[in-house]
Each structure stands twice: as structure tokens, then as C-alpha cells.
Design a protein around this motif. Structure first.
Motif, short mmCIF file in Angstrom:
data_model
loop_
_atom_site.label_atom_id
_atom_site.label_comp_id
_atom_site.label_asym_id
_atom_site.label_seq_id
_atom_site.Cartn_x
_atom_site.Cartn_y
_atom_site.Cartn_z
N CYS A 59 0.84 -1.21 0.00
CA CYS A 59 0.00 0.00 0.00
C CYS A 59 0.87 1.25 0.00
O CYS A 59 0.59 2.23 -0.70
CB CYS A 59 -0.92 0.00 1.22
SG CYS A 59 -2.16 -1.29 1.13
N VAL A 64 -1.39 4.17 -1.42
CA VAL A 64 -2.79 3.90 -1.06
C VAL A 64 -2.95 4.01 0.47
O VAL A 64 -2.16 3.43 1.22
CB VAL A 64 -3.19 2.48 -1.53
CG1 VAL A 64 -4.54 2.09 -0.99
CG2 VAL A 64 -3.18 2.43 -3.05
N VAL A 66 -4.45 3.50 4.27
CA VAL A 66 -4.88 2.31 5.01
C VAL A 66 -5.52 2.74 6.33
O VAL A 66 -4.97 3.57 7.05
CB VAL A 66 -3.66 1.40 5.31
CG1 VAL A 66 -4.05 0.23 6.21
CG2 VAL A 66 -3.04 0.90 4.02
N THR A 446 0.25 7.43 5.04
CA THR A 446 -0.43 6.21 4.58
C THR A 446 -1.46 5.76 5.62
O THR A 446 -2.54 5.28 5.25
CB THR A 446 0.62 5.07 4.39
OG1 THR A 446 1.54 5.50 3.38
CG2 THR A 446 -0.03 3.76 3.98
#
Ligand SMILES: Cc1cc2nc3c(=O)[nH]c(=O)nc-3n(C[C@H](O)[C@H](O)[C@H](O)COP(=O)(O)OP(=O)(O)OC[C@H]3O[C@@H](n4cnc5c(N)ncnc54)[C@H](O)[C@@H]3O)c2cc1C
Length: 455
Positions: A59, A64, A66, A446
Motif C-alpha cells: 500500500c 494507497v 490504510v 499512509t
């Protein structure tokens, strides 16, 4: 979001543990109160620390976001993905290691529930010091991430005070292990303490090492009717001075008690219906019952009526434990749940001012208050608040909290629902230091980027 990421994640944890179907993911994307409904690109359920690390590595590389999640019982919306993030559920990290009967510690995976940790401690003749009504779902990772309190803080302290060690995965997949069963260890910053209360922004907790405690040999529970809020801490003080240890002290109101009795079909516990109830559990020497009864008799100016129960008073506790559930069931809109604390000396004035302010400025909001009174902690629940009134009433309550030198979050954290008011709890410098720590540990944001101050 790159579509290939879902298949990359499936390679790590197995396809069965990457959930994308909205019907299946719904329970991960709606919070316990029903106030927060989000959406997730996927819910990923790794089995161990190695898989958590690989998921985060992927990720992080893909940019991306989380959202870590445990039992999803948090009450400030912090575990809900509102922007299509990946939910990283730790519930499969559910291994309990044998409690250490000499060092009085418990090591367990972050997905172990509080109830299972309590059972494991009990089987070893010890006590797990965190207890809350969400015990069957709330996880050890969750209680660390929120620095949960609950009903035993008065005796054992909050989660941070009982956390000896932690294993956590940082946003880029690096594993941080601070794991020593030492009661004293002053070698630098206390990183487990920093992770406690970080609400999933500094790392994903994968394993915890907690203190356990020796159970009291004699304990009794009393439910006492009192006239004022201030009578409750005054009575707690008297019981302490009588040589008793306070195991828990919970305030409830007549309105809350009526709601619970209706919801659970319970009998009235006292002969009268007082304005406030104090549920107090005490422990001490062999004559604990006598000490308790004697102290209650001497406090006749504070006590309107009382009933006493032994065996940790499960019958009396059911009135307190059922509050959150009864409140949820009774409100026509998702209840506004504000968990605040004030200095003990200011609790009565806060409750009086709050009651008056709500009655005059928000007459449709139905307040039900209860809380861990000896910690100055009041759970302000507002029922039937129209959706458009939720923010104004929250802001007003928090202004009163600030005016009483209190905190807008006693134990639930800031999450999403309290983020707009963090300036009432923390100074500008304080917030800058928090941001600096966060950007040092997770420079790409993140982990849970949409809660707590970030940039
Ligand atoms: C009926 C009821 C009673 C409650 N009573 C109390 C109480 O008395 N005292 C109290 O303090 N709270 C109470 N709570 C709130 C809640 O139970 C606690 O905040 C609990 O600690 C949340 O644990 P969880 O596993 O459900 O975490 P979640 O709700 O899943 O997550 C909460 C936060 O922690 C983060 N998080 C979760 N797991 C991890 C992990 N492994 N690593 C990193 N971050 C993580 C999430 O991102 C989120 O920000 C109550 C809730 C309910 C529903």
C-alpha cells in the motif's frame, strides 16, 4: 487507486481474506453508532505480523491509504474508511500466549478481544486490568490504539499504564518491536506509550504485552442513590478513608436508569428513584462488607438509599453495562456521544451548566449522562438530535467542557467526530509537535490520513 493492488493483496493474505463485495464489507465500513457510513476499496485480513508488513509495504509503495481496524467498536469514527481506503482488519491476529504467572504479564495478538484476554488472565488466577462494555468485540490492538480506559482505570490505570511492550508495523512495512517484560526501563522514549492513543496513525499494532494483576480477595458492590452529582465523588472519598480500595465507581442518572430498565425489563434496584445513582465496587480485608456497610451508614447525609451485593455484583453491574445499548435503541437518530472529562471539583458545576444549557438552547436533545465518576469522566449522550443539530450541539458542549478546564476526549480519542474541536483540548504548539512526530514516522500519511492533525 491502481486496480492491480487488490490482486497483489490477495497474493499476500489469500483471496478469501480480501473482501470487496459491499454487502460483505458493510460491517467494516459502518461504525458502532451508525453515524459513520464509509466505503472501502477492500478489506484485507492478514493472519500474522509478516502479512501485515507485506500489506503495508504494498500500500505504501502504491500510495494507497490504510485504515487499521480491530473490533470496530470505537465511538469517534476513527476506524471507518470514508474515502475508499483499504481497511486492514487485525481480527485474525488472535493468538493468546500463556500468561506469565510470576511476572504477571499477558502476551497476545492485536486481534484478541478484551473478553478473551480477561478469560485467559482469570484462568491463570489473575486479572486483566481493562474492562469495558464492548469487551466481547473490542480488541487488544484497538484498546492500545485508543488508549482505552473503562471501569477499572481508578484501580489499574488506562491501557497505556498497563502496556509493557508492543509490536507494531510502521507505514512502510518496517516492524517495530519493543518487547521486554520490565516494570522499569528508561532507555529513551517510551514508544509503546506513544503508540497508545495514536488511533492507528503511527503504526499497526500486531502484538501486545500487558500487565496482569492479583485479584482482590474480598470485594463487594453497592448501588447507592444520591441527591447530587457532587455526592458521588464525596462518597467515594469517604469509602477510601474507611480503608477500602475502590475497584470501580460509576455514576448513572434517573433518566438513564429508566431507559435501561425499560430496555432490559429490569426491576427498580432501590426503594426510591433518586436523581443520581453511584455504582461502587470496593475491595479490602476480610471484613470488607462490614467496612462498606458502616461507611454507608455514617454517610447518611449523602446516601438516600442503597443496596449491597457480593460476587462482584453482576446483578447491579447489569444496570450500568446496559446503558450504551439502551441509549442506542431509544434514540430516534444516531445518538451524539461525547466522552468528556473535567477536574473532579468541577464535575457537578459542569453537569448543572450542561443540563441548563441544553434545556434552553437545544430543548429537543434528550441527554443521558453516565460515566466513570471518580475519574471526572462523564459520557454525555444526546438522543433524538436532528442531523442538522449534531455539530452545533457538540460544539456547545465542548465549549462548556473547555470553560470547566476539561478535555473533549476522556477516553474515546479524537477520530473523525472530534477533529474540528481539537484546538479546545490542545495548544497550537502541542498540535505542531504531534504533526512533527506523525510526519517523522509516516511521512507519506499512509495510515489513517483523515483523522487527527496531519499537515
Ligand atoms: C458499548 C461500548 C462501550 C464502550 N465503553 C468504553 C469505555 O468504557 N472506555 C473506553 O475507553 N472506550 C469504550 N468504548 C469504545 C471502544 O470500545 C474502545 O475505543 C476500544 O478500545 C476500541 O477497540 P476496537 O478494537 O473496537 O477498535 P476499532 O474501533 O476497530 O478502532 C478504534 C481506533 O483504533 C485504531 N485501531 C484499531 N486497531 C488497531 C491496531 N491493531 N493498530 C493500530 N490502530 C488500530 C483504528 O484505526 C481506530 O482509529 C465503548 C464502545 C462501546 C460500543
Amino acid at each position: 487507486m491502481p486496480s492491480s493492488i487488490v490482486s497483489e493483496l490477495a497474493e499476500i493474505v489469500g483471496a478469501a481474506h480480501v473482501l470487496t463485495d459491499p454487502d460483505t464489507t458493510a460491517r467494516y465500513t459502518t461504525d458502532w453508532t451508525g453515524r459513520w457510513h464509509g466505503r472501502a476499496t477492500a478489506v484485507v485480513r492478514p493472519a500474522d505480523t509478516v502479512e501485515v508488513a507485506r500489506v503495508l509495504e504494498v500500500c505504501h509503495r502504491a500510495g494507497v491509504a490504510v485504515v487499521p481496524q480491530g473490533g470496530n467498536t470505537g465511538l469517534v469514527g476513527g476506524s471507518i474508511p470514508m474515502h475508499g481506503e483499504i481497511v486492514l482488519s487485525v481480527t485474525r491476529l488472535d493468538r493468546i500466549e500463556d500468561p506469565d504467572p510470576v511476572g504477571h504479564t499477558l502476551a497476545a495478538g492485536a486481534g484478541v478481544t478484551v473478553a478473551r484476554a480477561q478469560d485467559a488472565a482469570r484462568e491463570a488466577g489473575l486479572i486483566f486490568g481493562i474492562d469495558l462494555a464492548a469487551r466481547d468485540s473490542a480488541t487488544l490492538g484497538g484498546i492500545v490504539a485508543t488508549n482505552a480506559g473503562g471501569v477499572r482505570v481508578i484501580k489499574y490505570g488506562d491501557t497505556r499504564a498497563q502496556l509493557l511492550g508492543v509490536e507494531a508495523v510502521l507505514s512502510d512495512g518496517t516492524v517495530l518491536t519493543r518487547w521486554k517484560a520490565l516494570r522499569k526501563d528508561n532507555a529513551g522514549y517510551h514508544l509503546p506509550g506513544l503508540l497508545a492513543g495514536s488511533e492507528g496513525t503511527l503504526g499497526v499494532v500486531t502484538r501486545v504485552l500487558m500487565k496482569l494483576h492479583v485479584p482482590p480477595s474480598h470485594s463487594y458492590c453497592a448501588l447507592v442513590g444520591v441527591r447530587t452529582v457532587g455526592a458521588a465523588p464525596a462518597l467515594v472519598d469517604l469509602l477510601r478513608r474507611a480503608g477500602l480500595t475502590i475497584e470501580a465507581a460509576e455514576l448513572m442518572t434517573d433518566a438513564g436508569m429508566r431507559l435501561v430498565r425499560r430496555h432490559r425489563a429490569l426491576r427498580a434496584p432501590l426503594r426510591i428513584e433518586p436523581p443520581y445513582y453511584l455504582l461502587v465496587e470496593v475491595s479490602g480485608p476480610a471484613d470488607t462488607e462490614g467496612l462498606l456497610l458502616g461507611a454507608l451508614e455514617r454517610a447518611s447525609d449523602l446516601v438516600l438509599d442503597a443496596t449491597v451485593d457480593d460476587e462482584r455484583g453482576r446483578r447491579l453491574w447489569s444496570y450500568r453495562d446496559s446503558h450504551t445499548e439502551a441509549i442506542n435503541a431509544a434514540s430516534s437518530t444516531p445518538p451524539v456521544k461525547l466522552d468528556i472529562t473535567t477536574p473532579l471539583a468541577a464535575v457537578e458545576s459542569f453537569v448543572d451548566t450542561l443540563t441548563h444549557t441544553l434545556a434552553t438552547e437545544f430543548p429537543h436533545a434528550r441527554p443521558i449522562l453516565f460515566g466513570h465518576i471518580a475519574d471526572g469522566n462523564v459520557h454525555v449522550n444526546l438522543l433524538d438530535v436532528e442531523p442538522g443539530q449534531a455539530l452545533p450541539v457538540t460544539g456547545r458542549v465542548f465549549e462548556l467542557v473547555a470553560a470547566h478546564e476539561g478535555s473533549i476526549s476522556a477516553e474515546h480519542g479524537i477520530g473523525r467526530s472530534k477533529a474540528p474541536w481539537i484546538h479546545l483540548a490542545r495548544s497550537a504548539v502541542d498540535i505542531e509537535v504531534m504533526k512533527a512526530i506523525r510526519s517523522g514516522v509516516d511521512p507519506t500519511l499512509t495510515l489513517n490520513p483523515h483523522i487527527l492533525p496531519a499537515r
